[in-house]
Design a protein around this motif. Structure first.
Motif, PDB file in Angstrom:
ATOM      1  N   ALA A  36     -28.023 -47.007 -46.900  1.00 21.24           N
ATOM      2  CA  ALA A  36     -26.828 -47.058 -47.746  1.00 21.24           C
ATOM      3  C   ALA A  36     -25.832 -46.040 -47.204  1.00 21.24           C
ATOM      4  O   ALA A  36     -25.879 -44.851 -47.539  1.00 21.24           O
ATOM      5  N   LEU A  37     -24.929 -46.501 -46.338  1.00 21.35           N
ATOM      6  CA  LEU A  37     -23.989 -45.610 -45.681  1.00 21.35           C
ATOM      7  C   LEU A  37     -22.743 -45.441 -46.538  1.00 21.35           C
ATOM      8  O   LEU A  37     -22.207 -46.417 -47.072  1.00 21.35           O
ATOM      9  N   ASP A  38     -22.287 -44.208 -46.680  1.00 25.38           N
ATOM     10  CA  ASP A  38     -21.114 -43.902 -47.491  1.00 25.38           C
ATOM     11  C   ASP A  38     -19.900 -44.626 -46.901  1.00 25.38           C
ATOM     12  O   ASP A  38     -19.469 -44.325 -45.790  1.00 25.38           O
ATOM     13  N   SER A  39     -19.357 -45.572 -47.632  1.00 22.31           N
ATOM     14  CA  SER A  39     -18.261 -46.394 -47.127  1.00 22.31           C
ATOM     15  C   SER A  39     -16.947 -45.642 -47.048  1.00 22.31           C
ATOM     16  O   SER A  39     -15.977 -46.139 -46.465  1.00 22.31           O
ATOM     17  N   GLU A  40     -16.855 -44.453 -47.647  1.00 24.38           N
ATOM     18  CA  GLU A  40     -15.621 -43.685 -47.599  1.00 24.38           C
ATOM     19  C   GLU A  40     -15.689 -42.531 -46.606  1.00 24.38           C
ATOM     20  O   GLU A  40     -14.877 -41.604 -46.641  1.00 24.38           O
ATOM     21  N   ARG A  68     -20.375 -47.988 -38.427  1.00 26.49           N
ATOM     22  CA  ARG A  68     -21.297 -48.184 -39.556  1.00 26.49           C
ATOM     23  C   ARG A  68     -22.115 -49.449 -39.385  1.00 26.49           C
ATOM     24  O   ARG A  68     -23.277 -49.505 -39.798  1.00 26.49           O
ATOM     25  N   GLU A  69     -21.517 -50.496 -38.785  1.00 27.21           N
ATOM     26  CA  GLU A  69     -22.268 -51.735 -38.616  1.00 27.21           C
ATOM     27  C   GLU A  69     -23.413 -51.594 -37.627  1.00 27.21           C
ATOM     28  O   GLU A  69     -24.279 -52.458 -37.530  1.00 27.21           O
ATOM     29  N   PHE A  70     -23.444 -50.483 -36.872  1.00 33.46           N
ATOM     30  CA  PHE A  70     -24.571 -50.168 -35.999  1.00 33.46           C
ATOM     31  C   PHE A  70     -25.305 -48.929 -36.506  1.00 33.46           C
ATOM     32  O   PHE A  70     -25.843 -48.140 -35.731  1.00 33.46           O
ATOM     33  N   ASP A  71     -25.315 -48.770 -37.825  1.00 35.34           N
ATOM     34  CA  ASP A  71     -26.058 -47.686 -38.477  1.00 35.34           C
ATOM     35  C   ASP A  71     -25.607 -46.310 -37.998  1.00 35.34           C
ATOM     36  O   ASP A  71     -26.415 -45.407 -37.782  1.00 35.34           O
ATOM     37  N   ARG A  72     -24.330 -46.167 -37.811  1.00 34.10           N
ATOM     38  CA  ARG A  72     -23.712 -44.927 -37.335  1.00 34.10           C
ATOM     39  C   ARG A  72     -24.262 -44.472 -35.986  1.00 34.10           C
ATOM     40  O   ARG A  72     -24.356 -43.277 -35.701  1.00 34.10           O
ATOM     41  N   THR A  73     -24.630 -45.414 -35.134  1.00 31.34           N
ATOM     42  CA  THR A  73     -25.053 -45.070 -33.779  1.00 31.34           C
ATOM     43  C   THR A  73     -23.943 -45.434 -32.796  1.00 31.34           C
ATOM     44  O   THR A  73     -23.073 -46.247 -33.087  1.00 31.34           O
ATOM     45  N   GLY A  74     -24.005 -44.835 -31.626  1.00 34.58           N
ATOM     46  CA  GLY A  74     -23.040 -45.160 -30.593  1.00 34.58           C
ATOM     47  C   GLY A  74     -23.346 -44.388 -29.327  1.00 34.58           C
ATOM     48  O   GLY A  74     -24.213 -43.507 -29.304  1.00 34.58           O
ATOM     49  N   SER A  75     -22.661 -44.724 -28.253  1.00 39.11           N
ATOM     50  CA  SER A  75     -22.900 -44.062 -26.976  1.00 39.11           C
ATOM     51  C   SER A  75     -21.596 -43.890 -26.221  1.00 39.11           C
ATOM     52  O   SER A  75     -20.611 -44.588 -26.475  1.00 39.11           O
ATOM     53  N   THR A 107     -17.008 -35.919 -39.228  1.00 37.89           N
ATOM     54  CA  THR A 107     -16.880 -36.799 -40.394  1.00 37.89           C
ATOM     55  C   THR A 107     -15.445 -36.788 -40.901  1.00 37.89           C
ATOM     56  O   THR A 107     -14.844 -35.720 -41.080  1.00 37.89           O
ATOM     57  N   LEU A 108     -14.909 -37.996 -41.111  1.00 38.29           N
ATOM     58  CA  LEU A 108     -13.547 -38.147 -41.609  1.00 38.29           C
ATOM     59  C   LEU A 108     -13.561 -38.877 -42.940  1.00 38.29           C
ATOM     60  O   LEU A 108     -14.408 -39.744 -43.185  1.00 38.29           O
ATOM     61  N   ASP A 109     -12.596 -38.529 -43.793  1.00 38.03           N
ATOM     62  CA  ASP A 109     -12.406 -39.287 -45.028  1.00 38.03           C
ATOM     63  C   ASP A 109     -11.879 -40.676 -44.674  1.00 38.03           C
ATOM     64  O   ASP A 109     -11.004 -40.828 -43.812  1.00 38.03           O
ATOM     65  N   ASP A 110     -12.415 -41.708 -45.315  1.00 40.19           N
ATOM     66  CA  ASP A 110     -12.055 -43.081 -44.943  1.00 40.19           C
ATOM     67  C   ASP A 110     -11.944 -43.940 -46.199  1.00 40.19           C
ATOM     68  O   ASP A 110     -12.909 -44.587 -46.612  1.00 40.19           O
ATOM     69  N   GLU A 116     -11.753 -53.948 -43.466  1.00 42.00           N
ATOM     70  CA  GLU A 116     -10.639 -53.635 -42.595  1.00 42.00           C
ATOM     71  C   GLU A 116     -11.126 -52.830 -41.391  1.00 42.00           C
ATOM     72  O   GLU A 116     -11.990 -51.965 -41.520  1.00 42.00           O
ATOM     73  N   MET A 117     -10.569 -53.123 -40.242  1.00 41.01           N
ATOM     74  CA  MET A 117     -10.922 -52.423 -39.011  1.00 41.01           C
ATOM     75  C   MET A 117      -9.799 -51.478 -38.615  1.00 41.01           C
ATOM     76  O   MET A 117      -8.613 -51.795 -38.793  1.00 41.01           O
ATOM     77  N   LEU A 118     -10.175 -50.342 -38.071  1.00 48.58           N
ATOM     78  CA  LEU A 118      -9.218 -49.363 -37.590  1.00 48.58           C
ATOM     79  C   LEU A 118      -9.327 -49.311 -36.073  1.00 48.58           C
ATOM     80  O   LEU A 118     -10.394 -48.983 -35.540  1.00 48.58           O
TER      81      LEU A 118
END
Length: 552
Positions: A36-40, A68-75, A107-110, A116-118
């Motif tokens: 459950a990832l914080d959407s904001e 978030r769609e990759f469970d907050r992972t990235g490279s 971490t940024l406020d969102d 919507e995509m940024l």
């Protein structure tokens, strides 16, 4: 004021070349609860290269996305990937050079709506220049935020390196209750060997050929420990990749991974998508989607991406090519219930040239390299030896139950026909899966009689039930012996493949593979969880194999 946090998981050193390296992390955001990832809250990765004096180079700090769609992972691919800040340039890394990097998360406020995509340009307008984070990166804890790696040697006019080494292994059972630390023990030995020079050569990378997690801890038919939600798959990855020794290994050596069945479900084939689970009423399409979402976030995303979003891939090290097969998401059985000929292990052949299938790409890859250059095919399922109960003459049902190559003669024949017809030397299969390490030499009659081909199996990193499977007596040792007969007839109707297998071991293990061009051989050593070369139970001889190749 904003601060950087250490990654929640990682860093992992992934796909590496002579001029680049992919570094992976997962954010650990305090606003999240399991899946459950914080959407904001939006998380951004920040990576910086350390200079020789240990200070962060402010000119080599970059932002990258943690979706978030990759469970907050990235490279971020150092040396190749464009930074989010277009004013910050990435420079190619130097060959055979050691690099240290620090990685953190911001971490940024969102407050934006979830749908919507940024885009990158809009995102960077909210961020300070990357150099702003030099001091913050430096203060992050080393064990949770720092990675170190060595780039590969640069290609030299298509002339392969004289020596290349790598480590290989598979199957890390998670361990139950207090035995979980046993599941992590071997990775201390793996890292030690990964930093050990033999004949002046240190292993360049670690290859993990499947079952990095066990989604079904015991068995798909046993309800205890079966993963059937994203939270459960997420927990498996966090437990495996976050354990003390494995986490240290993953941040100190390039690693290549591919899935096998336990990343999804025991003995998985794609045919399960078309029929329901009659025992537990599990929706197999949903299970598969969840499993592959997790796999792509935690394993695929730090590897090469040669074929779009396909899971199979290729890479090279020192001029030696590797083709890593996806033998699970393109494994098909039972289209014809009365024949094995319509079973396909790495996808059905394509019906046209516009969209080549995995098998077509593999055959083209085999033919695209110099015939005598050693070529490595990674296939989670063992190419040889076959299980005794699934060898030549066994029933179709037993071969399919074996979950191994004998159930897929069409795929096997296509690869061997390509090798023999084109006289392709020095093909070496790398596998895991069976909880029993071994090496095997493949031989061919008629037009293939002078070809050199081998199979190397390393398994398992940790498997506490040696009495359940993996007994050496369960596998063919010599396919020519009457009581073990397992000939495989090729497409010309005359050429037969046979094989001999040896150096069997059920101990927890991993293998070191050394390519020795001067002596035209590959040397295989099998190590236990203490980092010692395993010895034969009867003779006491070390499990070392010198596999002679055709000179190249």
């Amino acid at each position: 004021m904003s601060y950087l946090r250490a990654p929640g998981l990682g860093p992992i050193v992934g796909h590496t070349t002579h001029e680049s390296s992919r570094i992976w992390i997962r954010a650990g955001d305090p606003g999240d609860s399991s899946s459950a990832l914080d959407s904001e809250r939006r998380t951004i990765g920040v990576i910086g290269i350390l200079k020789s004096n240990g200070q962060i180079d402010p000119k080599q700090i970059h932002y990258f996305r943690l979706h978030r769609e990759f469970d907050r992972t990235g490279s971020f691919e150092l040396g190749r990937q464009q930074s989010l800040f277009k004013t910050t340039k990435t420079t190619k890394l130097k060959p055979k050079s050691v690099y240290r990097v620090r990685v953190g998360t911001l971490t940024l406020d969102d407050p934006m709506r979830d749908d919507e995509m940024l885009d990158n340009d809009d995102l960077t307008m909210t961020l300070p220049q990357p150099s702003h984070w030099a001091t913050e990166l430096a203060r992050l804890p080393e064990k949770k935020s720092e990675a170190e790696f060595r780039t590969f040697a640069a290609p030299s006019n298509n002339d392969p390196a004289d020596e290349v080494s790598f480590l290989s292994g598979s199957c890390r059972f998670p361990g139950l209750l207090f035995k979980a630390k046993r599941a992590d023990k071997i990775f201390k030995a793996v890292l030690k060997e990964a930093e050990t020079k033999r004949n002046g050569t240190e292993p360049s990378f670690v290859l993990m050929t499947g079952d990095q997690i066990y989604a079904d801890t015991l068995n798909r038919l046993v309800p205890i420990g079966r993963a059937d939600s994203f939270e459960a798959f997420q927990e498996r990855y966090h437990t495996a990749f976050g354990s003390k020794n494995m986490r240290k290994l993953l941040r100190n050596k390039p690693v290549y991974m591919i899935l096998d069945d336990h990343e999804i479900e025991d003995n998985w084939t794609q045919d399960r998508l078309s029929y329901p689970d009659k025992v537990f009423q599990v929706n197999k399409s949903q299970l598969f989607t969840i499993a592959i979402d997790a796999y792509m976030s935690y394993q695929w995303s730090h590897g090469p991406r040669n074929f779009g979003r396909r899971l199979f891939y290729t890479f090279e090290c020192g001029g030696y090519p590797f083709f890593v097969c996806d033998t699970r998401t393109q494994r098909y059985m039972d289209d014809d219930e009365n024949s094995l000929d319509d079973n396909h292990l790495i996808g059905r052949p394509s019906l046209g040239d516009s969209a080549p299938a995995q098998i077509d790409r593999l055959l083209a890859w085999l033919k695209s390299h110099p015939r005598k250059l050693p070529k490595f095919i990674v296939t989670s399922s063992v190419f040889a030896p076959s299980p005794i109960f699934a060898r030549d003459g066994s029933s179709q049902k037993r071969k399919e139950k074996s979950d191994s190559w004998p159930a897929f003669p069409t795929t096997r024949r296509a690869i061997l026909d390509c090798i023999v017809k084109n006289k392709i030397q020095n093909v070496i299969f790398l596998s895991g899966d069976i909880h029993c390490a071994n090496v095997a030499e493949l031989s061919f009659s008629h037009s293939g009689k002078n070809l050199k081909a081998y199979s190397i199996t390393s398994s398992a990193f940790y498997w506490p039930f040696p009495f359940a499977d993996g007994d050496p007596s369960n596998f063919v040792h010599d396919s020519r012996k009457p009581e073990q007969a397992d000939p495989f007839l090729l497409g010309d109707g005359k050429t037969v493949m046979h094989y001999k297998a040896w150096n069997f071991s059920q101990e927890d293990n991993f293998c070191r593979v050394d390519i020795d061009r001067a002596n035209a051989q590959v040397v295989v050593r099998t190590f236990d969880d203490e980092g010692e070369i395993i010895r034969h139970e009867v003779t006491g001889a070390k499990l070392e194999a010198n596999l002679p190749l055709a000179p190249w």
